[in-house]
Scaffold this active site. Structure first.
Site, PDB file in Angstrom:
ATOM      1  N   LYS A 116     -75.287  16.357  17.183  1.00 16.55           N
ATOM      2  CA  LYS A 116     -75.013  17.058  18.430  1.00 16.55           C
ATOM      3  C   LYS A 116     -73.560  16.961  18.869  1.00 16.55           C
ATOM      4  O   LYS A 116     -72.999  17.923  19.393  1.00 16.55           O
ATOM      5  CB  LYS A 116     -75.903  16.491  19.538  1.00 16.55           C
ATOM      6  CG  LYS A 116     -77.357  16.828  19.333  1.00 16.55           C
ATOM      7  CD  LYS A 116     -78.122  16.641  20.621  1.00 16.55           C
ATOM      8  CE  LYS A 116     -79.313  17.568  20.640  1.00 16.55           C
ATOM      9  NZ  LYS A 116     -79.904  17.645  21.976  1.00 16.55           N
ATOM     10  N   GLU A 200     -73.043  14.163  29.364  1.00 18.79           N
ATOM     11  CA  GLU A 200     -72.978  15.563  29.783  1.00 18.79           C
ATOM     12  C   GLU A 200     -73.379  15.672  31.236  1.00 18.79           C
ATOM     13  O   GLU A 200     -74.164  14.876  31.733  1.00 18.79           O
ATOM     14  CB  GLU A 200     -74.007  16.384  28.998  1.00 18.79           C
ATOM     15  CG  GLU A 200     -73.532  17.022  27.739  1.00 18.79           C
ATOM     16  CD  GLU A 200     -74.643  17.835  27.100  1.00 18.79           C
ATOM     17  OE1 GLU A 200     -74.487  18.190  25.940  1.00 18.79           O
ATOM     18  OE2 GLU A 200     -75.682  18.103  27.763  1.00 18.79           O
ATOM     19  N   HIS A 235     -91.098  19.187  27.095  1.00 17.37           N
ATOM     20  CA  HIS A 235     -90.054  19.681  26.184  1.00 17.37           C
ATOM     21  C   HIS A 235     -90.596  20.478  25.020  1.00 17.37           C
ATOM     22  O   HIS A 235     -89.875  20.757  24.057  1.00 17.37           O
ATOM     23  CB  HIS A 235     -89.188  18.522  25.660  1.00 17.37           C
ATOM     24  CG  HIS A 235     -88.488  17.785  26.754  1.00 17.37           C
ATOM     25  ND1 HIS A 235     -87.370  18.265  27.373  1.00 17.37           N
ATOM     26  CD2 HIS A 235     -88.782  16.618  27.369  1.00 17.37           C
ATOM     27  CE1 HIS A 235     -86.992  17.421  28.313  1.00 17.37           C
ATOM     28  NE2 HIS A 235     -87.828  16.408  28.341  1.00 17.37           N
ATOM     29  N   ARG A 292     -82.607  27.443  11.241  1.00 14.61           N
ATOM     30  CA  ARG A 292     -83.825  27.869  10.539  1.00 14.61           C
ATOM     31  C   ARG A 292     -84.481  28.979  11.345  1.00 14.61           C
ATOM     32  O   ARG A 292     -84.027  29.323  12.413  1.00 14.61           O
ATOM     33  CB  ARG A 292     -84.793  26.690  10.450  1.00 14.61           C
ATOM     34  CG  ARG A 292     -84.994  26.089  11.852  1.00 14.61           C
ATOM     35  CD  ARG A 292     -86.162  25.199  11.987  1.00 14.61           C
ATOM     36  NE  ARG A 292     -86.101  24.427  13.207  1.00 14.61           N
ATOM     37  CZ  ARG A 292     -86.553  24.841  14.400  1.00 14.61           C
ATOM     38  NH1 ARG A 292     -87.066  26.043  14.527  1.00 14.61           N
ATOM     39  NH2 ARG A 292     -86.469  24.060  15.469  1.00 14.61           N
TER      40      ARG A 292
END
Lengths: 504, 172, 504, 172
Positions: A116, A200, A235, A292
């Protein structure tokens, strides 16, 4: 030229990929674990190869076994589907080394997007907007406070190797900062073997909107518009739709441009998805890129008319993309509901087991992508998704009505499933108005309450039918000796009796 | 013959008054009905009542007389208590009564059994962890008691409703 | 405002109509004959009403019984589907008289189009091109030769009350003229109770192309493009597609205009179809107008995105058409295959009976409109059509590949069906090239030959599995006593034994 | 145990050599095979052979040992002739032998019986007309003979394969 594809997956996506193979005249090879000998993908494929015990780690995640199967079957390409090895750079490398085509991006692109923090840095360099926060990993505890102040609370501490909601810590105020940082690092270390974390800004109540991108080897990269994926439970996406109710043509153009830039920054080839967080003021931030095909790709196929799997195969074949950005259009509205073998009345407890009966919805504007059939036993080892129900209509309102109709027709018995939960969402005011974000389910707790409002007449009917069914069953059992007597006089029984005498 | 049928917490009296072809006359808690009932697929019934068309699905759960009844929007648990049930209830009464035996509603795999036979457990203490479809569920003791019998091993694949662990209460 | 619709039909079209009702929040009422108590349309509807014995004449064609059902159920509108009473002007009149809405055109429009000679005259007056021939009926045998000469051989003598290929005589030369004329009149008289005949030029190897039209009460009439229906067997459509491979934008514009003019000439309201014969030089001639929804309407729905049943209901409600001609577009390519319970290996012998097993094709671009389910017994009294399989793709070539894939997935057992025949058509060179007319099947007799080219290995496998299945069955039967012994020790048997003793 | 199985006009010798789980070793007309066979749905088998995946459907037609076998593109008639069949063939030999009894392959309704019992019929003469799904089919005598027995009436609903009319040949 690809002539035979091994599909390194199972379930609905394996069948989905094989459908397009069949339409292209390409042979398909299924792989299967012990639990999957009678699975639909094995029945559907032209060839099938056993790859080991039921746990994924010993079969679908075992690179050696899959490579063996590919070589043995003479496949010239491998389609990884989603999940399992689909975002495993090592697997992509091994496929290429064996001289086969990996239907997906390069190992480098997978690696770059898999980390990430790396992805974040690449995006920043490419001018793609990311969530405000640190560019580099945070190693110095003393600088924590300063960094957090510069971003502004609430902030999120994230593991660089994380994903799918794991390894994240929300920090609402300074007092929680250091302890959260330490816990995030230790959690990331034990979960991913990599304790790199970064910081973040926490976006409150964001929308989760993603863009489908498609790129060929010849430098052409396009996007196929957005998918709104904000209806999530823990999630996990539950419902997706396109267009997004939040979207405007201007925002779409800007986000699409950045999605293409994101893909180009890693020389992306094939189908990929760029995920963004979007706030109500139309600010958007790069979240991650999935290298993907996504579960929810069919809604994009429905509004654009493009078969994404076929396009993946064409691109893997070295061909140019068959469309340019300006030729792509988004027509009407598509919604997908994911149907899981989970009990919505019992905290979404997984419900594997025997599918006794199944009736798929049919008719205008309905697509079902599934893999279970009557008499199939859903194994305990894999993902509980049974199928995806996709509807299309000219308008969003009509699409919702059609989805309700399709959910009404969809009958699965034997395993508990989430159809009643999906019906509740379709009835929710906030969903109908399109006024929802990733907190939809928390804000609409009534969707979790499956109604039991049977009136007396309906109750009486239910118990009468149960009584009738039971009585019939009882009669059958009690009278069985008679049945057997009848059999006994048949040539069968006669044969059975004489068999021992005659010694046939 | 009168029969008792339980739906959720209600117990109703069902009496079949007559049958002609697919039409049944029934008395349910004193209310008379005429239902037109046809079994269209195994366990699936089409019912017409006062012109309304309803589909009901009868899913046998565990025992022959236990059903999960699915209507358009709902699902009910129904138990038919007929002469046989009454007969069985009168003649048998032992056999691991509910509550003391840990079972799971779904098939799965035994991940961990953190207790031993003879061990004392607190109410709320996890006695077994089951994994199904990549999700782990912990099953806890409902009372303070002892582990009487462990019927499975770690790593075993289990059926739904299979007895896993027998507990004995030390409360009274 | 329509709130409850009685669907005066059965089979797939009844279910089709009810699907749209459900999406619109409109209650649906099914009617059923003795043979249809367990039919899907009864299960699908909100309400169901018994209307009589199995033969259509005593139930689905009995106007009194249907009107009774409509009044009893409190329906405010009736949808006739296709076939049965859908083109019966008397029925439309009776519905209106009862104060209900007939979802279809006025009785006058039905009458005008129902009589071929009347329709022909109206079309000529409206400037719609008809097949060259007589304008009036022919009563004078002496003028026969003169008229035939002016038209030119070959000619066709047709019954004005005829339809669907009945009451027609082809005359290739003068010597056959008088006798053919006499036979046509007597045949028409006994078949339709009306011996009026007329004469038309016989079009050799025409294409059968029809236009979907839609009109509201406010004077708006549009067409929704063409459907190519030339693949026919004994005047029965087998496969339809849109766009037609023969079509050009110019021809489409011209034909569409005339289709609209045809509808307007009888003040048409609702959905209708104008059928044309088209020759290879793009000359086209009005054939007839069907004043109802067609079997093949789904291909139009797929390329235009319009739900035709919903539009019918809106128009019946007095609303304006929700689209203008210039807003309608035809996107991609759609093909429909009709699947009949007929044995293609045995001269298409009807094959009613028990459907043992059914697997519908699913996935991208596939729609199935059917009504049979596993365990359903297809009755002997009605049409043998089981279902319609509709595919869509971006191009005609892809649509054919998709249809092949869908036919591969479609499995129906218990009743013989035409799937193998449809597969053969999809493989035919002339179909692939789009180079076909109504003589397609005669010109391609190989489509009628269902291959039996199993090689030795495949044969060996088939007979081994049969042997295995048989052996298992045998074992089960022979060992049944053991099964029973097992039962006997169960509480069931115990109960059964004690029952007589206890006299419960 | 060896068995004969007939497929179309060919009669093959089938011998099961061994079985291990879903894997069967078989000798068919001297050729040895290893098939991996799983019954996935009633009458439907998934077969793996040398890696190839094939689905076969076994549809029982009329008798327990008669099958219509459906593969991807084809359909075959298969008859298993095992010990039982041989046993029956040896012990019984009468019972309306084929050809003399008119039957239909499908269910339907008797429209017309234009002959009477005892009547003489020519080869090709229609003896019964059956309607199914709006289509009428005429069934004709294959030989010159007499109508021995009429087993149904006009208007009757009939099953597939049901004996309708018995004929007796006058040819030799």
């Amino acid at each position: 030229m690809i002539r035979k594809i091994l599909v390194a997956n199972r379930g609905e996506i394996a069948v989905r990929v094989m459908r397009s193979c069949r339409e292209m005249g390409i042979q398909s090879v299924a792989v299967f674990s012990e639990a999957d000998r009678s699975a639909m993908h094995v029945r559907y494929a032209d060839e099938a190869c056993f790859i080991g015990p039921s746990p994924s780690s010993e079969s679908y995640l075992n690179i050696d076994k899959i490579m063996d199967a590919a070589v043995k079957s003479g496949a010239d390409a491998i389609h990884p589907g989603y999940g399992f090895l689909s975002e495993n750079a090592e697997f992509a490398r091994r496929v290429a080394e064996a001289g086969l085509i990996f239907i997906g991006p390069s190992p480098d692109a997978i690696l770059a997007m898999g980390d990430k923090l790396t992805a974040r840095k690449i995006m920043m360099d490419a001018g793609v907007s990311v969530v405000p926060g640190t560019r580099d990993l945070i190693e110095d505890e003393d600088k924590l406070k300063e960094t957090a102040d510069s971003i502004g609370y609430p902030i999120m501490i994230k593991a660089s190797a994380g994903g799918g909601g794991k390894g994240m810590r929300l920090v609402r105020e300074e007092s929680e900062l250091v302890s959260s940082y330490r816990r995030a690092r230790s959690e990331a270390g034990s979960a991913f073997g990599n304790d790199v974390v970064y910081m973040e800004k926490y976006i409150e109540s964001p929308h989760h909107i993603e863009f489908q991108v498609m790129a060929d080897e010849h430098g052409n990269t396009v996007h196929l518009f957005e998918r709104e994926c904000s209806v999530q439970r823990r999630h996990q996406k539950v419902i997706e739709e396109t267009p997004s109710p939040l979207m405007t043509p201007e925002l779409r153009a800007k986000m699409g441009e950045q999605a293409v830039a994101a893909a180009q920054s890693v020389n992306y080839v094939g189908a990929g998805t760029v995920e963004f967080l979007v706030d109500n003021d139309h600010n958007f931030y790069f979240l991650e890129m999935n290298t993907r095909l996504q579960v929810e790709h069919p809604i994009t196929e429905r509004v654009t008319g493009v078969d994404l799997v076929k396009t993946q195969i064409m691109v893997a074949n070295g061909e140019e993309l068959p469309f340019k950005q300006e030729e792509l259009t988004q027509t009407g509205h598509a919604i997908e509901c994911r149907i899981y073998a989970e009990d919505p009345k019992n905290n979404f407890m997984p419900s594997p087991g025997l599918v006794k009966h199944i009736t798929e919805p049919l008719g205008l504007g309905v697509r079902t992508d599934g893999y279970v059939y009557e008499g199939y036993e859903i194994p305990i080892y894999y993902d509980p998704m049974i199928s995806k129900l996709i509807v299309w209509a000219q308008t969003r309102g009509e699409a919702i009505e059609r989805m309700k109709r399709a959910l009404y027709e969809y009958k699965i018995s034997g395993v508990k499933n989430t159809i009643p939960f999906l019906k509740r969402i379709m009835e929710a005011e906030d969903f109908a108005s399109g006024n929802y974000d990733t907190h939809f389910i928390e804000k609409n707790p009534e969707v979790l309450e499956i109604p039991s409002d049977c009136n007396q007449e309906c109750e009486d009917m239910a118990l009468f039918i149960a009584y009738l069914d039971y009585t019939e069953k009882m009669k059958k059992l009690v009278s069985e000796p008679t049945e057997v007597e009848k059999h006994a006089s048949s040539p069968w029984k006669e044969f059975a009796r004489r068999k021992s005498v005659l010694r046939l | 013959m009168q029969n008792e049928v339980r739906i959720n917490s209600r117990t109703a009296n069902v009496e079949l008054l007559g049958k002609e072809g697919s039409k049944y006359r029934a008395l349910i808690d004193g209310r008379e009905y005429e239902f037109d009932v046809v079994r269209v697929e195994p366990g699936i019934y089409s019912v017409l009542h006062n012109g309304k068309s309803t589909n009901m699905e009868m899913i046998e759960v565990g025992k022959a007389n236990h059903y999960s009844v699915k209507t358009l929007t709902n699902q009910y648990e129904v138990e038919v208590i007929d002469a046989l049930t009454r007969y069985r209830n009168n003649t048998k009464g032992d056999l691991a009564s509910a509550g003391n035996v840990i079972t799971t509603p779904m098939p799965g795999k035994v991940v961990r059994i953190p207790v031993k036979e003879g061990e004392e457990v607190e109410a709320g203490q996890t006695v077994i962890t089951i994994s199904a479809m990549k999700m782990e569920s912990e099953y806890k003791s409902a009372f303070h008691g002892t582990v009487k019998k462990i019927l499975v091993n770690e790593g075993d694949t289990i059926e739904g409703h299979q007895p896993l662990i027998e507990l004995e209460s030390l409360e009274d």
